[in-house]
Design a protein around this motif. Structure first.
Motif, PDB file in Angstrom:
ATOM      1  N   GLY A 280       0.829  -1.203   0.000  1.00 14.76           N
ATOM      2  CA  GLY A 280       0.000   0.000   0.000  1.00 14.76           C
ATOM      3  C   GLY A 280       0.854   1.239   0.000  1.00 14.76           C
ATOM      4  N   SER A 281       0.222   2.373  -0.315  1.00 15.60           N
ATOM      5  CA  SER A 281       0.961   3.632  -0.215  1.00 15.60           C
ATOM      6  C   SER A 281       0.015   4.773   0.133  1.00 15.60           C
ATOM      7  N   LEU A 282       0.614   5.875   0.573  1.00 21.08           N
ATOM      8  CA  LEU A 282      -0.165   7.026   1.023  1.00 21.08           C
ATOM      9  C   LEU A 282      -0.497   7.943  -0.143  1.00 21.08           C
ATOM     10  N   ALA A 283      -1.650   8.576  -0.042  1.00 16.81           N
ATOM     11  CA  ALA A 283      -2.047   9.546  -1.073  1.00 16.81           C
ATOM     12  C   ALA A 283      -2.613  10.782  -0.396  1.00 16.81           C
ATOM     13  N   GLN A 284      -2.266  11.911  -0.971  1.00 19.91           N
ATOM     14  CA  GLN A 284      -2.857  13.167  -0.481  1.00 19.91           C
ATOM     15  C   GLN A 284      -3.603  13.894  -1.587  1.00 19.91           C
TER      16      GLN A 284
END
Ligand code: SF4
Lengths: 73, 403
Positions: free
Chosen positions: B22-26
Motif C-alpha cells: 500500500g501507499s499514502l495519497a494526499q
C-alpha cells in the motif's frame, strides 16, 4: 530588599572582599550571590526566596558574617 | 502517543509482522496511481488518530484506479471526530477467510504486559470479553524476559486454534510482544489479523501507542517514521493554557511543575508525587468536585516554577480555589512548594488563606513548610489525613459534596 520568605545579610567587609564574594557565589546552589565587575558581592534579590537553607554560605568569611534569616518565624 | 495506521504498519513490517502492499495519497491522482500500482481491488482508508473511521464512511473500497481516485475524493473531506485526515492509505484489498485479534498492552493492576488473543477479530474486544470470554486469552509476561514461544503458543491454542494456524500465528504474537517491549509501547494491536484464502496471515489494521516518556529513548525510531518532535499526538491540540504550562515548566530545569491538562471545572489542582496526581484527580471527582486542570509536580521544583504554575492556574477563568496536594514526598521539599504556591497566590492578587482550599503535602521539611503556611493562615494537614479525605475537604470548601 529582602525576599518574601528569606533575607540574606552579609557584613560590609565580607561583601567588599572579592575572594570571599567569589566563594559565596560559587557556594550557593540557587545563585543568590553574584559579583559586580569590581569583584564585590551582589545579592540577587529575585533569587532570595529560592534559598534552600543549606547554610553553605554561613561557613564563608568570619563567623556571623553571613546571616540567612527566615522571615516566617 | 498514538501512531497513525500507516506508521503502525511500518513498525510491524520492521519487526517481521505481515503487512499488505500500500501507499499514502494526499491527492486523487496519487490515489489513482497507488491503485494502478497495486493492480487490483483496493481499500481507501483515511489516516486519522481517532477511532470510528468505518462508521464515519472514511474507509471505502474500489475495484479500479479511477474508482480509487473517486473514493479518495469521498474520504478526504470527512472529519472523523472533527479530525482532518493526514493522508489516505491505499492498500490491496485482501480475500479474508477469517479474522483474529492480537494485542499487547499494559495491565496496570498486575504491573505486567499482557498479550490478548482472540479468534473473534474485527469487532470490539470488550464485547468479545463480555459475551464470549472463552474466545479471548490473556497471557501476562515479564518486561525483563521476552515472551517464550511456549507461552505464545499456549495463548493462541487457548481459544481453540491448532495445526497449521497455530504454527503460523505463534511467531506473529511473539513478534508483537517483542515489538511492544523494544519500542516502549503501551499498546500494540492488530485488529483484524486476517487469515487469507491462501492460509497466510496479514495485519489488516494496526493500532500502536507509545509511552510519551519514551520519546527521548525512541528518538531514532520516531525520526525514521517521520514523527516530528513538535507532534504531541494527543487526542486534541493543546490549549493556550496547556501551552503556557509547558512553557513555564521548560523555562526552569529544576524539578517538574507541568504536564498541565485543561479541564472546565472550578477547582485548580497543584498536585503530584509518585502517581499522586492521578489518585488525587480521581479523588476530587469522586467527591463531586470539578477539576479545572490536571498537572504533575515532583522532583523538587524551584519556588519559581511552582509559583508560575500556581499563578497560571489561579488566572484561569472560573477557578475559585486551588488544592495543593501530594502523596508523601521525599525528594520534593514541602517548604519550597509552600513558598511557591503562596507567591503564586500573591502574584494573582489573591489571599493565600482564601485561595488555597487545602494544602496536604506531608514529607521532607514539612515542619518548615507548615510554619510558612501557618503564617499565611493556609489550612494544611499532614499524613494523618488521607489524600482522599484532603480532596473531600477541598471540594467541600468550594460548595461541592466533599468530605
Ligand atoms: S543558605 Fe544555601 S541556598 Fe541559602 S543563601 Fe546560603 S548558600 Fe544559598
Amino acid at each position: 530588599m529582602p525576599g518574601t520568605f528569606i533575607e540574606v545579610k552579609v557584613d560590609a567587609a565580607t561583601a567588599a572582599n572579592p575572594d570571599l564574594a567569589r566563594q559565596l557565589r560559587e557556594s550557593c546552589p540557587v545563585d543568590i550571590f553574584a559579583q559586580r565587575e569590581d569583584g564585590q558581592l551582589r545579592i540577587v534579590e529575585e533569587n532570595l526566596d529560592e534559598c534552600v537553607l543549606c547554610d553553605l554560605c554561613k561557613k564563608i568569611g568570619p563567623k556571623g558574617a553571613v546571616q540567612v534569616i527566615k522571615l516566617y518565624e | 502517543m498514538r501512531f497513525y495506521e500507516y506508521e503502525s504498519k511500518a513498525l510491524f513490517a520492521r519487526h517481521g509482522l505481515p503487512t499488505g502492499a500500500g501507499s499514502l495519497a494526499q491527492t486523487a491522482e496519487q490515489a489513482r496511481a497507488a491503485a494502478a500500482q497495486i493492480g487490483g481491488p483496493v481499500v481507501v482508508k483515511s489516516q486519522v488518530l481517532s477511532g470510528g473511521r468505518m462508521k464515519a464512511g472514511a474507509v471505502q473500497f474500489a475495484d479500479t484506479p479511477e474508482a480509487a481516485a473517486r473514493q479518495f475524493e469521498a474520504v478526504w473531506p470527512i472529519r472523523v471526530n472533527g479530525e482532518q485526515p493526514r493522508a489516505v492509505l491505499v492498500e490491496a484489498k485482501s480475500a479474508v477467510a477469517h479474522e483474529f485479534f492480537a494485542s499487547v498492552t499494559w495491565d496496570g493492576r498486575r504491573k505486567l504486559p499482557v498479550l490478548l488473543f482472540s479468534d473473534m477479530g474485527g469487532i470490539d474486544i470488550e464485547e468479545v470479553a463480555a459475551q464470549h470470554p472463552a474466545h479471548l486469552s490473556r497471557t501476562h509476561f515479564s518486561t525483563l524476559l521476552p515472551l517464550t514461544e511456549r507461552s505464545a503458543k499456549e495463548a493462541v491454542a487457548a481459544v481453540g486454534i491448532s495445526g497449521g494456524d497455530l504454527n503460523r500465528l505463534t511467531p506473529i504474537v511473539l513478534r508483537l510482544a517483542q515489538l511492544f517491549l523494544d519500542c516502549d509501547l503501551t499498546l500494540a494491536e492488530i485488529n483484524p489479523l486476517a487469515k487469507l484464502a491462501d492460509g497466510s496471515f496479514l495485519a489488516l489494521d494496526g493500532h500502536v501507542e507509545m509511552e510519551a516518556e519514551a520519546r527521548g529513548a525512541q528518538q531514532a525510531l520516531l525520526a525514521e517514521l517521520g514523527i516530528g518532535e513538535d507532534e504531541t499526538r494527543q487526542a486534541r491540540p493543546p490549549t493556550d493554557f496547556e501551552r503556557e504550562g509547558a512553557r513555564l515548566n521548560a523555562a526552569d530545569h529544576r524539578g517538574v511543575a507541568g504536564n498541565v491538562v485543561e479541564f472546565d471545572g472550578d477547582l485548580g489542582l497543584v498536585i503530584g508525587a509518585g502517581g499522586g496526581s492521578l489518585t488525587l484527580f480521581d479523588a476530587v471527582r469522586r467527591h463531586g468536585g470539578r477539576p479545572a486542570n490536571y498537572c504533575e509536580i515532583g522532583g523538587n521544583p524551584s519556588v519559581r516554577k511552582t509559583r508560575n504554575l500556581t499563578r497560571l492556574i489561579l488566572g484561569k477563568p472560573g477557578v475559585g480555589k486551588i488544592a495543593v496536594m501530594m502523596n508523601v514526598v521525599s525528594n520534593t521539599r514541602v517548604d519550597i512548594v509552600a513558598r511557591g504556591v503562596i507567591l503564586g497566590c500573591l502574584d494573582a492578587g489573591r489571599d493565600p488563606a482564601e485561595a488555597i482550599a487545602i494544602f496536604r503535602i506531608p514529607g521532607s521539611w514539612e515542619e518548615e513548610g507548615f510554619r510558612i503556611l501557618e503564617k499565611y493562615g493556609v489550612e494544611f494537614c499532614d499524613r494523618s489525613v488521607s489524600m482522599f479525605e484532603a480532596a473531600g475537604r477541598a471540594v467541600a470548601k468550594l460548595g461541592g459534596a466533599g468530605a
